[in-house]
Scaffold this active site. Structure first.
Site, PDB file in Angstrom:
ATOM      1  N   ASP A  62       0.879  -1.162   0.000  1.00 35.86           N
ATOM      2  CA  ASP A  62       0.000   0.000   0.000  1.00 35.86           C
ATOM      3  C   ASP A  62       0.920   1.215   0.000  1.00 35.86           C
ATOM      4  O   ASP A  62       1.701   1.403   0.939  1.00 35.86           O
ATOM      5  CB  ASP A  62      -0.877  -0.038   1.264  1.00 35.86           C
ATOM      6  CG  ASP A  62      -1.802   1.156   1.381  1.00 35.86           C
ATOM      7  OD1 ASP A  62      -1.556   2.187   0.713  1.00 35.86           O
ATOM      8  OD2 ASP A  62      -2.763   1.079   2.169  1.00 35.86           O
ATOM      9  N   SER A 139       0.047  12.186 -15.891  1.00 39.76           N
ATOM     10  CA  SER A 139      -1.248  12.464 -16.510  1.00 39.76           C
ATOM     11  C   SER A 139      -1.169  13.815 -17.195  1.00 39.76           C
ATOM     12  O   SER A 139      -0.490  14.730 -16.695  1.00 39.76           O
ATOM     13  CB  SER A 139      -2.316  12.498 -15.415  1.00 39.76           C
ATOM     14  OG  SER A 139      -3.533  12.993 -15.932  1.00 39.76           O
ATOM     15  N   TYR A 152      -7.122  16.325  -7.863  1.00 37.72           N
ATOM     16  CA  TYR A 152      -6.408  15.326  -8.668  1.00 37.72           C
ATOM     17  C   TYR A 152      -5.289  16.015  -9.463  1.00 37.72           C
ATOM     18  O   TYR A 152      -4.140  15.572  -9.460  1.00 37.72           O
ATOM     19  CB  TYR A 152      -7.379  14.619  -9.621  1.00 37.72           C
ATOM     20  CG  TYR A 152      -6.694  13.640 -10.558  1.00 37.72           C
ATOM     21  CD1 TYR A 152      -6.209  12.424 -10.077  1.00 37.72           C
ATOM     22  CD2 TYR A 152      -6.513  13.935 -11.908  1.00 37.72           C
ATOM     23  CE1 TYR A 152      -5.563  11.524 -10.925  1.00 37.72           C
ATOM     24  CE2 TYR A 152      -5.876  13.044 -12.757  1.00 37.72           C
ATOM     25  CZ  TYR A 152      -5.402  11.839 -12.269  1.00 37.72           C
ATOM     26  OH  TYR A 152      -4.753  10.956 -13.100  1.00 37.72           O
ATOM     27  N   LYS A 156      -1.169  15.593  -9.391  1.00 41.17           N
ATOM     28  CA  LYS A 156      -0.377  15.204 -10.560  1.00 41.17           C
ATOM     29  C   LYS A 156       0.598  16.317 -10.989  1.00 41.17           C
ATOM     30  O   LYS A 156       1.681  16.031 -11.468  1.00 41.17           O
ATOM     31  CB  LYS A 156      -1.303  14.806 -11.728  1.00 41.17           C
ATOM     32  CG  LYS A 156      -2.085  13.513 -11.448  1.00 41.17           C
ATOM     33  CD  LYS A 156      -1.155  12.298 -11.404  1.00 41.17           C
ATOM     34  CE  LYS A 156      -1.889  10.989 -11.286  1.00 41.17           C
ATOM     35  NZ  LYS A 156      -1.019   9.821 -11.178  1.00 41.17           N
TER      36      LYS A 156
END
Ligand code: NAD
Length: 287
Positions: A62, A139, A152, A156
């Site tokens: 994890d 991304s 998000y 990134k």
């Protein structure tokens, strides 16, 4: 034999990459496919059809749990990782005012700190080896902003800064850092994404204008995924290009050319052309 450790292999890009490398006919890769929840390993095992006992090992890891990263490191029998692939990630979509602190922290913990602490745990060994590759699934949302994806994109964007900073230093240790910048990809990402749905109670506190823009955004998003999403195999090809290159680039675009919006962003430093263009693309009524 190249020892590869990949995070987030229970689905999507991580799973496809693990399968492809473990199945490589040259057998030059020993793959440690890691996942947070080992109960989800069946899909990976089915995809490799149980054939690759000597080239594939599945480990629990994890990325938000430092101890579990260290445990995985201990289980690498070769006692070295040549290629570290930081791929695990999650999305968060919806109007910013409804996001709880916990869900925002979770995204940053997985995408940003998870990536950084995975690199931290393996970095000293790689430096001591005097060679290595660090590949990170980036991304296009880390290069230009996307409405309703603020946290998000923040995670990134931050990855870009961390990786670029490391890349400068790690050249001195013969360790190359590469970002594989993906646009939309057909994976479990949209299923695993924390997303506000239009009927959700949480959206009742949001003003009407934001809601109507969100509705447009959701339509735009599903259209983009329908028309332009790549398959994970396409992304894996780009990973392979980076892995096989003797002089890997810092950034790879999975679409082979820099997407026009990213181009607009980097070629127009004042930032307004990008903001106006994206707003028109997503929200204009005549799309
Ligand atoms: P996915 O949801 O299929 O895969 C993400 C994987 O990360 C899952 O297997 C999930 O279990 C794992 N993960 C989540 N939290 C974790 C944790 N704490 N520890 C370890 N693993 C964890 O989606 P994907 O598209 O394969 O995503 C892989 C990467 O690609 C992500 O970093 C994502 O941000 C990036 N990406 C995806 C897209 C897209 O459209 N799918 C676009 C650009 C970038």
């Amino acid at each position: 034999m190249k020892v590869v450790l990949i995070t987030g292999c229970s689905s999507g890009i991580g799973l496809s990459l693990a399968v492809r490398l473990a199945s490589d006919s040259s057998k030059i890769f020993k793959v440690y496919a890691t996942m947070r929840n080992l109960a989800k390993k069946e899909r990976l095992l089915e995809s490799v059809k149980g054939l690759h006992r000597d080239t594939l090992e599945i480990l629990q890891m994890d990325v938000t749990d430092r101890q579990s990263i260290m445990n995985a490191r201990e289980k690498v029998v070769e006692k070295r990782v040549d290629i570290l692939v930081c791929n695990a990630g999650v999305g968060l979509m919806g109007p910013l005012e409804i996001q709880s602190l916990d869900s925002m922290k979770h995204i940053l913990e997985v995408n940003l700190l998870g990536t950084i602490q995975t690199i931290q745990v393996f970095l000293s060994d790689m430096k001591a080896q005097g060679q290595g590759r660090i590949l990170v699934t980036g991304s296009t949302g880390g290069l230009h902003g996307l409405p309703f994806n603020e946290v998000y994109c923040a995670s990134k964007f931050a990855i870009e800064g961390a990786c670029e900073s490391l890349a400068v230093l790690l050249q001195h240790f013969n360790i190359q850092v590469s970002l594989i910048e993906c646009g939309p990809v057909n994976s479990d990402f949209l299923v695993n994404l924390q997303k506000a749905e239009l009927g959700d109670e949480s959206l009742q506190q949001v003003d009407g204008q934001t809601l109507s823009l969100y509705e447009k955004y959701l339509q735009h998003c599903s259209m983009v995924f329908q028309n332009a999403a790549q398959d994970t195999e396409d992304i894996v090809k780009v990973f392979l290009e980076a892995i096989h290159s003797t002089k890997p680039a810092f950034r790879y675009f999975t679409n082979s050319v820099m997407p026009p919006l990213t181009n607009l962003k980097v070629s127009e430093p004042d930032g307004m052309n990008y903001i106006t263009a994206l707003s028109q693309i997503i929200f204009s009524d005549d799309q």
